[in-house]
Design a protein around this motif. Structure first.
Motif, PDB file in Angstrom:
ATOM      1  N   THR A  23      50.493 -22.566  29.634  1.00  0.00           N
ATOM      2  CA  THR A  23      51.127 -22.708  30.956  1.00  0.00           C
ATOM      3  C   THR A  23      51.276 -24.176  31.359  1.00  0.00           C
ATOM      4  OG1 THR A  23      48.980 -22.472  32.038  1.00  0.00           O
ATOM      5  CG2 THR A  23      50.300 -20.478  31.789  1.00  0.00           C
ATOM      6  N   ASP A  24      50.557 -25.063  30.662  1.00  0.00           N
ATOM      7  CA  ASP A  24      50.668 -26.499  30.948  1.00  0.00           C
ATOM      8  C   ASP A  24      51.720 -27.192  30.078  1.00  0.00           C
ATOM      9  OD1 ASP A  24      48.570 -26.442  32.855  1.00  0.00           O
ATOM     10  OD2 ASP A  24      47.104 -26.441  31.217  1.00  0.00           O
ATOM     11  N   ILE A  25      52.376 -26.423  29.214  1.00  0.00           N
ATOM     12  CA  ILE A  25      53.389 -26.976  28.298  1.00  0.00           C
ATOM     13  C   ILE A  25      54.783 -26.806  28.909  1.00  0.00           C
ATOM     14  CG2 ILE A  25      54.474 -26.748  26.004  1.00  0.00           C
ATOM     15  CD1 ILE A  25      51.678 -27.877  25.805  1.00  0.00           C
ATOM     16  N   THR A  26      55.591 -27.864  28.811  1.00  0.00           N
ATOM     17  CA  THR A  26      56.993 -27.790  29.240  1.00  0.00           C
ATOM     18  C   THR A  26      57.890 -28.065  28.042  1.00  0.00           C
ATOM     19  OG1 THR A  26      56.454 -28.511  31.485  1.00  0.00           O
ATOM     20  CG2 THR A  26      58.753 -28.690  30.805  1.00  0.00           C
ATOM     21  N   VAL A  27      58.842 -27.168  27.812  1.00  0.00           N
ATOM     22  CA  VAL A  27      59.758 -27.266  26.674  1.00  0.00           C
ATOM     23  C   VAL A  27      61.171 -27.533  27.202  1.00  0.00           C
ATOM     24  CG1 VAL A  27      60.660 -26.097  24.618  1.00  0.00           C
ATOM     25  CG2 VAL A  27      58.330 -25.617  25.401  1.00  0.00           C
ATOM     26  N   CYS A  28      61.855 -28.463  26.582  1.00  0.00           N
ATOM     27  CA  CYS A  28      63.238 -28.770  26.938  1.00  0.00           C
ATOM     28  C   CYS A  28      64.170 -28.023  25.978  1.00  0.00           C
ATOM     29  CB  CYS A  28      63.477 -30.274  26.846  1.00  0.00           C
ATOM     30  SG  CYS A  28      65.138 -30.790  27.322  1.00  0.00           S
ATOM     31  N   ILE A  29      65.114 -27.285  26.527  1.00  0.00           N
ATOM     32  CA  ILE A  29      66.057 -26.502  25.719  1.00  0.00           C
ATOM     33  C   ILE A  29      67.455 -26.635  26.319  1.00  0.00           C
ATOM     34  CG2 ILE A  29      66.664 -24.189  24.863  1.00  0.00           C
ATOM     35  CD1 ILE A  29      63.734 -23.396  25.044  1.00  0.00           C
ATOM     36  N   LEU A  30      68.438 -26.750  25.431  1.00  0.00           N
ATOM     37  CA  LEU A  30      69.837 -26.792  25.850  1.00  0.00           C
ATOM     38  C   LEU A  30      70.238 -25.399  26.346  1.00  0.00           C
ATOM     39  CD1 LEU A  30      72.022 -29.081  25.655  1.00  0.00           C
ATOM     40  CD2 LEU A  30      72.636 -28.149  23.425  1.00  0.00           C
ATOM     41  N   GLU A  31      70.821 -25.352  27.529  1.00  0.00           N
ATOM     42  CA  GLU A  31      71.190 -24.065  28.120  1.00  0.00           C
ATOM     43  C   GLU A  31      72.477 -23.539  27.490  1.00  0.00           C
ATOM     44  OE1 GLU A  31      71.428 -21.969  32.505  1.00  0.00           O
ATOM     45  OE2 GLU A  31      71.817 -24.114  32.364  1.00  0.00           O
ATOM     46  N   ARG A  32      72.301 -22.635  26.541  1.00  0.00           N
ATOM     47  CA  ARG A  32      73.426 -22.035  25.831  1.00  0.00           C
ATOM     48  C   ARG A  32      73.116 -20.561  25.582  1.00  0.00           C
ATOM     49  NH1 ARG A  32      75.065 -26.305  27.069  1.00  0.00           N
ATOM     50  NH2 ARG A  32      76.143 -27.900  25.818  1.00  0.00           N
ATOM     51  N   PRO A  33      74.137 -19.693  25.521  1.00  0.00           N
ATOM     52  CA  PRO A  33      73.889 -18.267  25.232  1.00  0.00           C
ATOM     53  C   PRO A  33      73.106 -18.055  23.940  1.00  0.00           C
ATOM     54  CG  PRO A  33      76.134 -18.562  26.015  1.00  0.00           C
ATOM     55  CD  PRO A  33      75.554 -19.941  25.850  1.00  0.00           C
ATOM     56  N   ARG A  34      73.336 -18.923  22.946  1.00  0.00           N
ATOM     57  CA  ARG A  34      72.657 -18.741  21.650  1.00  0.00           C
ATOM     58  C   ARG A  34      71.145 -18.932  21.756  1.00  0.00           C
ATOM     59  NH1 ARG A  34      75.519 -23.660  21.230  1.00  0.00           N
ATOM     60  NH2 ARG A  34      74.223 -25.536  21.006  1.00  0.00           N
ATOM     61  N   SER A  75      56.639 -23.450  30.671  1.00  0.00           N
ATOM     62  CA  SER A  75      57.833 -23.624  31.498  1.00  0.00           C
ATOM     63  C   SER A  75      58.927 -24.286  30.670  1.00  0.00           C
ATOM     64  CB  SER A  75      57.524 -24.477  32.731  1.00  0.00           C
ATOM     65  OG  SER A  75      57.160 -25.783  32.356  1.00  0.00           O
ATOM     66  N   ILE A  76      60.164 -24.111  31.100  1.00  0.00           N
ATOM     67  CA  ILE A  76      61.307 -24.639  30.361  1.00  0.00           C
ATOM     68  C   ILE A  76      62.155 -25.490  31.284  1.00  0.00           C
ATOM     69  CG2 ILE A  76      63.465 -24.033  29.176  1.00  0.00           C
ATOM     70  CD1 ILE A  76      62.109 -21.493  28.189  1.00  0.00           C
ATOM     71  N   ARG A  77      62.500 -26.661  30.822  1.00  0.00           N
ATOM     72  CA  ARG A  77      63.498 -27.465  31.523  1.00  0.00           C
ATOM     73  C   ARG A  77      64.814 -27.304  30.778  1.00  0.00           C
ATOM     74  NH1 ARG A  77      62.389 -33.612  32.984  1.00  0.00           N
ATOM     75  NH2 ARG A  77      60.569 -32.566  33.869  1.00  0.00           N
ATOM     76  N   LEU A  78      65.741 -26.614  31.397  1.00  0.00           N
ATOM     77  CA  LEU A  78      67.048 -26.397  30.774  1.00  0.00           C
ATOM     78  C   LEU A  78      67.951 -27.586  31.062  1.00  0.00           C
ATOM     79  CD1 LEU A  78      67.600 -22.645  31.715  1.00  0.00           C
ATOM     80  CD2 LEU A  78      67.160 -23.548  29.430  1.00  0.00           C
ATOM     81  N   ILE A  79      68.664 -28.027  30.022  1.00  0.00           N
ATOM     82  CA  ILE A  79      69.641 -29.098  30.204  1.00  0.00           C
ATOM     83  C   ILE A  79      71.020 -28.573  29.813  1.00  0.00           C
ATOM     84  CG2 ILE A  79      68.026 -31.027  29.931  1.00  0.00           C
ATOM     85  CD1 ILE A  79      68.945 -31.271  27.004  1.00  0.00           C
ATOM     86  N   THR A  80      72.046 -29.082  30.453  1.00  0.00           N
ATOM     87  CA  THR A  80      73.401 -28.600  30.177  1.00  0.00           C
ATOM     88  C   THR A  80      74.039 -29.335  29.011  1.00  0.00           C
ATOM     89  OG1 THR A  80      74.300 -30.166  31.786  1.00  0.00           O
ATOM     90  CG2 THR A  80      73.785 -27.942  32.582  1.00  0.00           C
ATOM     91  N   ASP A  81      73.637 -30.593  28.801  1.00  0.00           N
ATOM     92  CA  ASP A  81      74.191 -31.432  27.734  1.00  0.00           C
ATOM     93  C   ASP A  81      73.190 -32.532  27.432  1.00  0.00           C
ATOM     94  OD1 ASP A  81      77.268 -30.725  27.397  1.00  0.00           O
ATOM     95  OD2 ASP A  81      76.856 -30.712  29.553  1.00  0.00           O
TER      96      ASP A  81
END
Length: 320
Positions: free
Chosen positions: A163-174, A188-194
């Motif tokens: 729960t203390d980990i944050t993952v960055c992921i590109l926000e895409r359907p795939r 938790s996830i930080r979504l980025i658009t590009d």
């Protein structure tokens, strides 16, 4: 004297910073104007012009992708005066054209340089990527692990809860399944658009950005640029090329890649010491964006050398 010995990274680094700065300044008037192609074209033109002033025999090995139908600094293009060391150049004149057009955070101009033969010639296909910051056991996480296992392995090494980990992921359907699996761990996830070069770089400064890990599929050229950045900043990245059709496999073969399933490490993507520069276009967690004042523009640039591990943050103020 060999080409490698002639690569004076200390002497070339400030010139590289200028290349990134000028590309950013060229796109400044197009921030928030809604025209991605015009912003990209302005950055490309400025970057090419500045590169051609450097005393190098440069070859672009990582350029803009055909996928964007962009005004490319194309792979194989020769840049520089020709009077100087042979160098490989990886670049993205405007990483985040959409971010720039919409005035959203973390658009950067990005460029890396190393001796000839120092960088993986990645074709313009997708790459599955996984990155963490410095200070962890080598091979702690792997692309062969399910996403949830990666999170738990990192949490265990950090001595914290998922729960203390944050993952960055590109926000895409795939990435929907990956996002669901990562969230199932409590992370938790930080979504980025590009802008996944910036996304990977965020891992190297987790204390500042709050990002512990990056994962997901994005452009292979950006993967090599991100590897060059982590070679300077510290951290691990793995990348595996992904092919959607025979045309993309043929592109890889043409680039000299024989093992299509290989997982590349950071030091296989950036094989020798490199220099790396990035200038903020729009404000973000890593770099301030271009600041406008009456009669002045100010940029902030990150300039790094893997040979010394040095990281400079440079402010450049110029009259307009």
């Amino acid at each position: 004297m060999t080409e490698t010995n002639e690569f004076h990274d200390r002497m070339l680094s400030l010139g590289l910073a200028r290349v990134a700065e000028q590309a950013a300044l060229a796109s400044a008037s197009l921030i928030g104007r809604g025209d991605e192609k015009a912003a990209d074209q302005a950055a490309v033109n400025a970057m090419r012009e500045q590169l051609n002033l450097l005393d190098i025999a440069g070859v672009v090995v990582i350029g803009e992708g055909e996928r964007d139908e962009a005004p490319m600094l194309y792979i194989g293009e020769e840049v520089g005066t020709g009077n100087g060391p042979g160098v490989d150049i990886a670049l993205d004149p405007l990483e985040g054209t959409t971010l720039t057009a919409k005035d959203m955070p973390n658009a950067l101009t990005v460029i890396a340089m190393g001796p000839r033969g120092s960088m993986l010639h990645a074709p313009d296909v997708y790459m599955d990527k996984l990155a963490i910051g410095p200070g962890y056991s080598e091979g702690l996480v792997s692309l062969d692990m399910p996403p949830a296992t990666r999170v738990s392995a990192l949490a265990t090494e950090k001595g914290c809860s998922p729960t203390d980990i944050t993952v960055c992921i590109l926000e895409r359907p795939r990435h929907e399944e990956m996002i669901a699996e990562v969230r199932s761990t409590g992370a938790s996830i930080r979504l980025i658009t590009d802008g996944d070069v910036a996304g990977v770089m965020h891992c190297a400064e987790a204390g500042k950005t709050g990002i512990d890990m990056y994962m997901g599929q994005g452009g292979a050229p950006e993967g090599v640029l991100a590897a060059a950045a982590l070679k300077c900043m510290g951290g691990q990245i793995q990348g595996r090329l992904l092919f959607r059709n025979d045309d993309e496999k043929a592109r890889a073969t043409k680039a000299g890649i024989t093992d299509l399933d290989k997982i590349y490490t950071r030091d296989e993507m950036a094989r020798q010491d490199v220099i790396f520069a990035a200038t903020g276009v729009t404000g973000g967690t890593l770099l301030a964006g271009i600041k406008r004042e009456p009669g002045w523009l100010t940029t902030q640039t990150l300039l790094m050398r893997s040979k010394t591990g040095s990281v400079r943050r440079m402010e450049y103020r110029t009259p307009v």
